[in-house]
Scaffold this motif. Structure first.
Motif, PDB file in Angstrom:
ATOM      1  N   LEU A  79      46.165  41.521  48.636  1.00 54.42           N
ATOM      2  CA  LEU A  79      47.300  40.810  48.066  1.00 54.42           C
ATOM      3  C   LEU A  79      47.085  40.574  46.571  1.00 54.42           C
ATOM      4  O   LEU A  79      48.033  40.688  45.774  1.00 54.42           O
ATOM      5  CB  LEU A  79      47.507  39.475  48.796  1.00 54.42           C
ATOM      6  CG  LEU A  79      48.637  38.583  48.274  1.00 54.42           C
ATOM      7  CD1 LEU A  79      49.977  39.321  48.296  1.00 54.42           C
ATOM      8  CD2 LEU A  79      48.721  37.293  49.090  1.00 54.42           C
ATOM      9  N   GLN A  80      45.876  40.237  46.182  1.00 56.26           N
ATOM     10  CA  GLN A  80      45.599  40.018  44.764  1.00 56.26           C
ATOM     11  C   GLN A  80      45.815  41.292  43.953  1.00 56.26           C
ATOM     12  O   GLN A  80      46.335  41.249  42.824  1.00 56.26           O
ATOM     13  CB  GLN A  80      44.165  39.504  44.577  1.00 56.26           C
ATOM     14  CG  GLN A  80      43.925  38.097  45.109  1.00 56.26           C
ATOM     15  CD  GLN A  80      44.732  37.040  44.365  1.00 56.26           C
ATOM     16  OE1 GLN A  80      45.292  37.300  43.301  1.00 56.26           O
ATOM     17  NE2 GLN A  80      44.793  35.843  44.915  1.00 56.26           N
ATOM     18  N   GLU A  81      45.444  42.434  44.494  1.00 52.39           N
ATOM     19  CA  GLU A  81      45.691  43.704  43.809  1.00 52.39           C
ATOM     20  C   GLU A  81      47.188  43.973  43.704  1.00 52.39           C
ATOM     21  O   GLU A  81      47.671  44.496  42.688  1.00 52.39           O
ATOM     22  CB  GLU A  81      44.996  44.836  44.555  1.00 52.39           C
ATOM     23  CG  GLU A  81      43.473  44.807  44.438  1.00 52.39           C
ATOM     24  CD  GLU A  81      42.797  45.813  45.349  1.00 52.39           C
ATOM     25  OE1 GLU A  81      41.651  46.212  45.042  1.00 52.39           O
ATOM     26  OE2 GLU A  81      43.402  46.202  46.372  1.00 52.39           O
ATOM     27  N   THR A  82      47.921  43.613  44.750  1.00 55.20           N
ATOM     28  CA  THR A  82      49.377  43.797  44.732  1.00 55.20           C
ATOM     29  C   THR A  82      50.015  42.910  43.678  1.00 55.20           C
ATOM     30  O   THR A  82      50.888  43.346  42.920  1.00 55.20           O
ATOM     31  CB  THR A  82      49.964  43.484  46.114  1.00 55.20           C
ATOM     32  OG1 THR A  82      49.360  44.324  47.099  1.00 55.20           O
ATOM     33  CG2 THR A  82      51.471  43.710  46.125  1.00 55.20           C
ATOM     34  N   LEU A  83      49.589  41.658  43.616  1.00 59.02           N
ATOM     35  CA  LEU A  83      50.132  40.740  42.609  1.00 59.02           C
ATOM     36  C   LEU A  83      49.786  41.212  41.200  1.00 59.02           C
ATOM     37  O   LEU A  83      50.590  41.046  40.272  1.00 59.02           O
ATOM     38  CB  LEU A  83      49.608  39.331  42.851  1.00 59.02           C
ATOM     39  CG  LEU A  83      50.119  38.639  44.120  1.00 59.02           C
ATOM     40  CD1 LEU A  83      49.404  37.301  44.329  1.00 59.02           C
ATOM     41  CD2 LEU A  83      51.628  38.431  44.061  1.00 59.02           C
ATOM     42  N   ALA A  84      48.609  41.793  41.029  1.00 60.00           N
ATOM     43  CA  ALA A  84      48.241  42.332  39.714  1.00 60.00           C
ATOM     44  C   ALA A  84      49.195  43.461  39.315  1.00 60.00           C
ATOM     45  O   ALA A  84      49.548  43.596  38.139  1.00 60.00           O
ATOM     46  CB  ALA A  84      46.800  42.835  39.742  1.00 60.00           C
ATOM     47  N   ALA A  85      49.640  44.247  40.300  1.00 62.85           N
ATOM     48  CA  ALA A  85      50.599  45.323  40.013  1.00 62.85           C
ATOM     49  C   ALA A  85      51.966  44.754  39.639  1.00 62.85           C
ATOM     50  O   ALA A  85      52.693  45.338  38.830  1.00 62.85           O
ATOM     51  CB  ALA A  85      50.718  46.246  41.221  1.00 62.85           C
TER      52      ALA A  85
END
Length: 365
Positions: A90-96
């Motif tokens: 989820l953190q990687e998704t939010l970074a995107a």
């Protein structure tokens, strides 16, 4: 950061500083965050139900995720983003999502699929992103929760004060028209209602009222239960009038400044957009001529907001104020190139003046 605030959005365009202009930007641009399989690469934008269906594929749109997206578009939602969590955290998704600075609403899908602990982790991550980006998170309780359990879920998320002020929780799940007997979370319908409210009434109006294309609710809630779970925004059936959203509260403390969604979103919009306005003067001297231009641009914008009926008062002097210069900055601020603008807005909801402090940069003295 806003000390307390409220107002519609603002972005800036500039040909020369003598005509610095602050223009209203979009306020209801959601990103739906979930597992879209292999069809969606990273974060993509879609503008209609048919485009979402084509982009994600029938395997996705036939289920609860598709029901959420369809509910959004059927309730007058506009262009939105889909952020895929498949094969990434989820953190990687939010970074995107960071690359799309027009996002103002975050909607996590399948929030409860991995249980209560995972739901809390997701809620904190999404609410934290919202709080840091002048946005709002729309969350939902679990499918089988009753009203007290939905209320308790809000506490179990363990959001901090800033996260709570940027989050709204909705219940119960909905049974869409034409989707058999499978309930879906209400968050798509709610996001569509927010978008429709913004376009027809403005951010100052609470995002509540009738929603479309809902056959029935998966759970009926009594007046007593609603009264005992005021942190939850419930959807309810009104005889002869269809299904209505009956709450417009954030998860903020009942005594807090940010209890109402309309106040929080309006404040975030004005702070977000005034910060964009200050970018136009980043290389200008931190001196009186620059301050005068910024003051004039902010005043023109706020007057337009007031004339649209988003602020209280029959005269603009009681609806808002703008401050910049020696009464907002110390000598040290000026020398360091810190440009500090303060605006106060009187919301149309019951509240005193809300103050927004916006800090930008200018050339060092």
């Amino acid at each position: 950061m806003a000390e307390s605030a409220q107002n519609p959005s603002v972005s800036t365009e500039e040909d020369d500083l003598s005509s610095l202009y602050v223009a209203a930007s979009k306020t209801a641009v959601p990103v739906f965050i979930g597992d879209f399989g292999t069809a969606v690469k990273g974060v993509v934008q879609v503008s209609s139900w048919h485009e979402a269906e084509h982009t994600t594929g029938e395997g996705v749109t036939a289920g609860a995720v598709g029901g959420v997206l369809r509910g959004y578009f059927e309730n007058f939602g506009g262009a939105c983003y889909l952020a895929n969590t498949a094969d990434r955290t989820l953190q990687e998704t939010l970074a995107a999502v960071e690359a799309f600075d027009d996002v103002t609403i975050l909607v996590p899908l399948s929030l409860w699929d991995q249980g209560a602990d995972a739901a809390g982790e997701q809620a904190r991550a999404v609410a934290g992103y919202a709080a840091g980006h002048h946005a709002m998170a729309i969350l939902h309780a679990d499918r089988d929760h009753n009203a007290p359990q939905a209320r308790d879920a809000a506490s179990a998320f363990k959001l901090d004060a800033d996260q709570s002020a940027h989050t709204a929780l909705y219940h119960p799940w909905l049974i869409p028209t034409g989707n058999g007997a499978d309930p879906v979370p209400p968050v798509g319908v709610v996001a569509g209602a927010w978008a429709h409210n913004d376009s027809t009434r403005g951010l100052g109006k609470a995002p509540a009222g009738r929603v479309d294309k809902v056959a029935r609710l998966a759970l009926k809630v009594s007046d007593k239960e609603v009264g005992e779970a005021r942190s939850v925004n419930f959807l309810r059936e009104i005889q002869g009038q269809g299904t209505h959203i009956r709450g417009a509260r954030t998860l903020d403390d009942p005594a807090g400044t940010w209890l109402y969604i309309s106040v929080r979103r309006l404040a975030d919009a004005v702070e977000r957009d005034l910060q964009k306005a200050l970018r136009a003067v980043a290389s200008e001297p931190n001196s009186q001529p620059t301050w005068d231009r910024v003051r004039s641009a902010a005043d023109t914008y706020l007057e337009n907001v007031w004339r649209e009926g988003q602020l209280q008062g029959n005269q603009k002097e009681v609806a808002y104020f703008v401050m910049i210069g020696q009464n907002t900055m110390s000598k040290e601020d000026v020398k360091a190139g810190r440009l500090i603008l303060k605006v106060g807005i009187a919301p149309t909801s019951p509240a005193e003046f809300i103050v927004v402090t916006v800090t930008g940069t200018a050339a060092k003295a």
